[in-house]
Every structure is written in C-alpha cells, then in structure tokens.
Design an enzyme around this catalytic site. Sequence first.
Site, mmCIF file in Angstrom:
data_model
loop_
_atom_site.group_PDB
_atom_site.id
_atom_site.type_symbol
_atom_site.label_atom_id
_atom_site.label_comp_id
_atom_site.label_asym_id
_atom_site.label_seq_id
_atom_site.Cartn_x
_atom_site.Cartn_y
_atom_site.Cartn_z
ATOM 1 N N VAL A 42 119.380 58.266 -17.255
ATOM 2 C CA VAL A 42 118.328 58.956 -17.365
ATOM 3 C C VAL A 42 118.628 60.269 -18.070
ATOM 4 O O VAL A 42 119.926 60.584 -18.479
ATOM 5 C CB VAL A 42 117.726 59.489 -15.972
ATOM 6 C CG1 VAL A 42 117.338 58.267 -15.182
ATOM 7 C CG2 VAL A 42 118.965 60.194 -15.046
ATOM 8 N N THR A 81 120.987 61.235 -22.337
ATOM 9 C CA THR A 81 121.164 60.285 -21.191
ATOM 10 C C THR A 81 122.422 60.679 -20.369
ATOM 11 O O THR A 81 123.440 60.839 -21.326
ATOM 12 C CB THR A 81 120.679 59.021 -20.973
ATOM 13 O OG1 THR A 81 121.588 58.250 -21.927
ATOM 14 C CG2 THR A 81 119.284 58.929 -21.607
ATOM 15 N N ASP A 82 122.608 60.602 -19.154
ATOM 16 C CA ASP A 82 123.801 60.641 -18.430
ATOM 17 C C ASP A 82 124.276 59.015 -18.068
ATOM 18 O O ASP A 82 123.437 58.180 -18.510
ATOM 19 C CB ASP A 82 123.521 61.549 -17.163
ATOM 20 C CG ASP A 82 122.434 60.928 -16.242
ATOM 21 O OD1 ASP A 82 122.188 59.793 -16.324
ATOM 22 O OD2 ASP A 82 122.055 61.713 -15.364
ATOM 23 N N ALA A 83 125.352 58.943 -17.164
ATOM 24 C CA ALA A 83 125.928 57.817 -16.773
ATOM 25 C C ALA A 83 124.702 56.895 -16.055
ATOM 26 O O ALA A 83 124.923 55.607 -15.976
ATOM 27 C CB ALA A 83 127.207 57.791 -16.127
#
Length: 148
Positions: free
Chosen positions: A19, A14-16
């Site tokens: 997601v 996931t990203d910040a």
Amino acid sequence: MPFTYKRTVRFQDTDAAGVVYFANVLGICHEVYEESLEASSINLKDFFTNPSVGFPIVHASVDFLRPMFVGDKLLISLIPQKIGVDKFEITYEITVGEVVVAKAITRHVCIDVSSRSKQELPEEIVEWLETNRRDAEGAERRKSREIM
C-alpha cells in the site's frame, strides 16, 4: 472547479505491505501543489531555486480512510485558503473512483529566506490563493444545487 490532478500509484510509492507508504502521500500532495502553481503561470524554477521568499510547511496531517494500491488511479483535489497575512493552508482530498481514500492538510508560512523572518504573502501567491478559492467555492455551490 477546484484544482484537480490525476496520478497513478506507482510501485515506488508503496511499502512492503503493498500500500502507499504514509509519508509518500505528502509527497504526492506536494506534487499537486507544484502543478497548481504551474497552472497559475508561476514559474517553478524561479519559485523554488534561490528565491527571496520561501513557504515552508509548518504543519502537515493526513487522514487515511482506505488503502491505496499500485495501479490505483488517483484524483487529487487541492483547495488552498489564506489564513493570515503571512500564511496559508492547503486541503487535499484524494479519491479512487468515487471513494475518498485520504484527506491531507499542509500549512505554509511565508518567510524572508535570508533573515528567516515572517513576511506578508507576495501578490502572486495571494492571486493564486484567491483564484483557487473562487474556483472551489463555485464547485461547492454547483454541487449543492445538484443535491436539491
């Protein structure tokens, strides 16, 4: 049935925003590709380590339909298709539950590794393509009969 693979989204995917990071979707798809090769008795070590032929990806695309979050249980379907004597394409459909969350395509070309020139697909890849195509077509026929 088309080749399917189950995978849980991990934090590292996931990203910040929490997601799945867009580029990681292609990494997940490649994981499924490797699993399908192995399921067809293709030795992955021989396939990827110092091969005489390679299958670089010359095109990739992903359509994101819904976000994927940590802990989501993914079901990824793989449907490869021969599109020439020296190339093939793989379509991936990623679902969470009954919802399609992403669709991806990778297009591969077969090359001689030392000369980097195109060459015909080797027999083991043609067999892999044919087996998976038949399985996917059979699943589509069964699905269409259920609708009727």
